[in-house]
Design an enzyme around this catalytic site. Structure first.
Site, short mmCIF file in Angstrom:
data_model
loop_
_atom_site.label_atom_id
_atom_site.label_comp_id
_atom_site.label_asym_id
_atom_site.label_seq_id
_atom_site.Cartn_x
_atom_site.Cartn_y
_atom_site.Cartn_z
N HIS A 1 36.29 36.65 -33.45
CA HIS A 1 36.88 37.21 -32.23
C HIS A 1 37.48 36.14 -31.33
CE1 HIS A 1 35.03 41.50 -32.14
NE2 HIS A 1 35.22 41.10 -33.37
N HIS B 1 33.15 42.50 -43.63
CA HIS B 1 32.25 43.61 -43.32
C HIS B 1 31.17 43.79 -44.39
CE1 HIS B 1 34.94 45.88 -40.20
NE2 HIS B 1 34.40 44.77 -39.74
N ARG C 1 31.03 36.63 -36.31
CA ARG C 1 31.81 37.53 -35.44
C ARG C 1 32.33 36.79 -34.21
NH1 ARG C 1 29.45 41.62 -31.55
NH2 ARG C 1 31.24 42.80 -30.79
N TRP D 1 27.16 47.95 -43.52
CA TRP D 1 28.17 48.37 -44.50
C TRP D 1 27.62 48.29 -45.93
CZ3 TRP D 1 29.47 45.66 -40.09
CH2 TRP D 1 30.52 46.16 -39.31
#
Length: 371
Positions: A127, A250, A123, A266
């Site tokens: 990002h 995800h 992540r 998820w």
């Protein structure tokens, strides 16, 4: 090596860069938010170019910043330049060592989430890269601007202070690597060590300064729909197929109420990358979760899994749905497309001439090196 021992070569590297670069041209580069290669650099020597750019970044840090955060960045960049000037030029083998240390770190999570820092480190890389704007040529992984406020405090980056702190441990062991290279290499290690596909990667990102930080709103808002996804990813240069492929990340990790406001994983295997995310979208019945938090869906069978509105839109939008269906039916296709689009994502915002090699490297997993 102590900072005192490096102070003299750092200062020489920094002020050498200032002497050879006019203030006007230096400020011009800031206005355009891009880093051009020195014209005197030989075309065949990208490693030398990378070295020059590192020194250039160090000079900029010393020239423009005397506040604690800016000064820290300048020192870090100066260390990179000083080590290079001392004839240390990292090779693929050196980056493999950094990869290995990151891979080891992923498994030091203990009780954190599902026992791996992998999703969190991925992540961070995502990002740090996903702020790119193809029109203004700003953002992306080149300057690692999430080190600075206010970008570090953007809502989409909640919780990534943990990832940055973890990666700082690796940075302390390998001071010569830039933060942009470190974070994206961490993303590669996370994907590969969590049973995902090989992700081609190459070095060449440089450390920027606070003025390179991007405005809020460049990362996806999970409460939105198809038009929002196309606007956000289209700004980076991605099409519908690539949007869906990237969404497959995800399969990993989970949401936290103290970060995004959402909660839950998820999939049933949040530390292993598979195409299960897409299978679950089609094979499970999803209903709106009844709770006081933001709108999210839960699986009807166990009520332990979740999907965000931006996930569910992949089976509602006609164009997105055809790609999601293809990935649900063919894991090899998903891995192939995921590898390609993640490699592209991690290079957003990096001028091609900065890369130390014309062709990306494939780095080995820990298991491959033990075999």
């Amino acid at each position: 090596m102590s900072f005192a021992a490096l102070r003299a070569p750092i200062r020489r590297a920094a002020f050498s860069g200032i002497r050879t670069t006019s203030r006007a041209s230096f400020r011009g580069s800031f206005r355009h938010n891009s880093t051009a290669a020195p014209k005197s650099a030989p075309k065949k020597s990208n490693v030398g170019l990378y070295v020059g750019l590192a020194a250039f970044a160090a000079a900029g840090g010393y020239y423009f910043y005397n506040e604690s955060q800016g000064a820290t960045t300048a020192v870090k960049s100066g260390i990179q330049a000083a080590k290079v000037k001392a004839n240390f030029v990292p090779t693929k083998e050196d980056y493999q060592k950094v990869y290995n240390r990151i891979a080891e770190l992923l498994d030091e999570a203990g009780e954190y989430d599902d026992g791996s820092y992998g999703p969190l480190i991925l992540r961070l890389a995502w990002h740090a890269s996903g702020t790119y704007d193809k029109e203004t040529k700003t953002g992306g992984s080149n300057y690692a601007t999430m080190r600075f406020d206010p970008e570090a405090l953007h809502g989409a980056n909640n919780g990534l202070n943990i990832a940055r702190s973890l990666m700082e441990k690796v940075k302390n062991e390998f001071e010569w690597i830039s933060y942009g290279d470190l974070w994206t290499l961490g993303g590669v290690a996370a994907v590969q060590e969590m049973a995902g596909p090989k992700v081609p990667w190459r070095a060449g990102r440089i450390d920027g300064v606070a003025t390179h930080a991007t405005p809020d709103g460049r990362l996806p808002d999970a409460t939105q729909g198809a038009n929002h996804l196309r606007a956000i990813f289209g700004r980076m240069g991605f099409n519908d197929q690539e949007i869906v492929a990237l969404s497959g990340a995800h399969a990993l990790g989970r949401c936290h109420t103290d970060r995004s406001g959402f909660t839950g994983p998820w999939t049933f295997s949040p530390t292993t990358l598979t195409n299960e995310y897409f299978k679950l979208l089609f094979n499970e019945t999803w209903t709106w979760k009844k709770w006081a938090g933001p709108k999210q869906l839960e699986d009807k069978t166990t009520k332990t899994l979740m999907m965000l509105p931006t996930d569910y839109v992949l089976v509602q939008d006609r164009s997105f749905k055809k790609y999601a269906k293809a990935y649900a039916q063919d894991s090899e296709l998903f891995f192939k497309d995921f590898s390609k689009v993640v490699a592209t994502l991690f290079e957003l915002g990096v001028p091609t001439e900065q890369f130390v090699t014309p062709e990306p490297w494939i780095l080995k997993t820990l298991d491959e090196q033990k075999a």
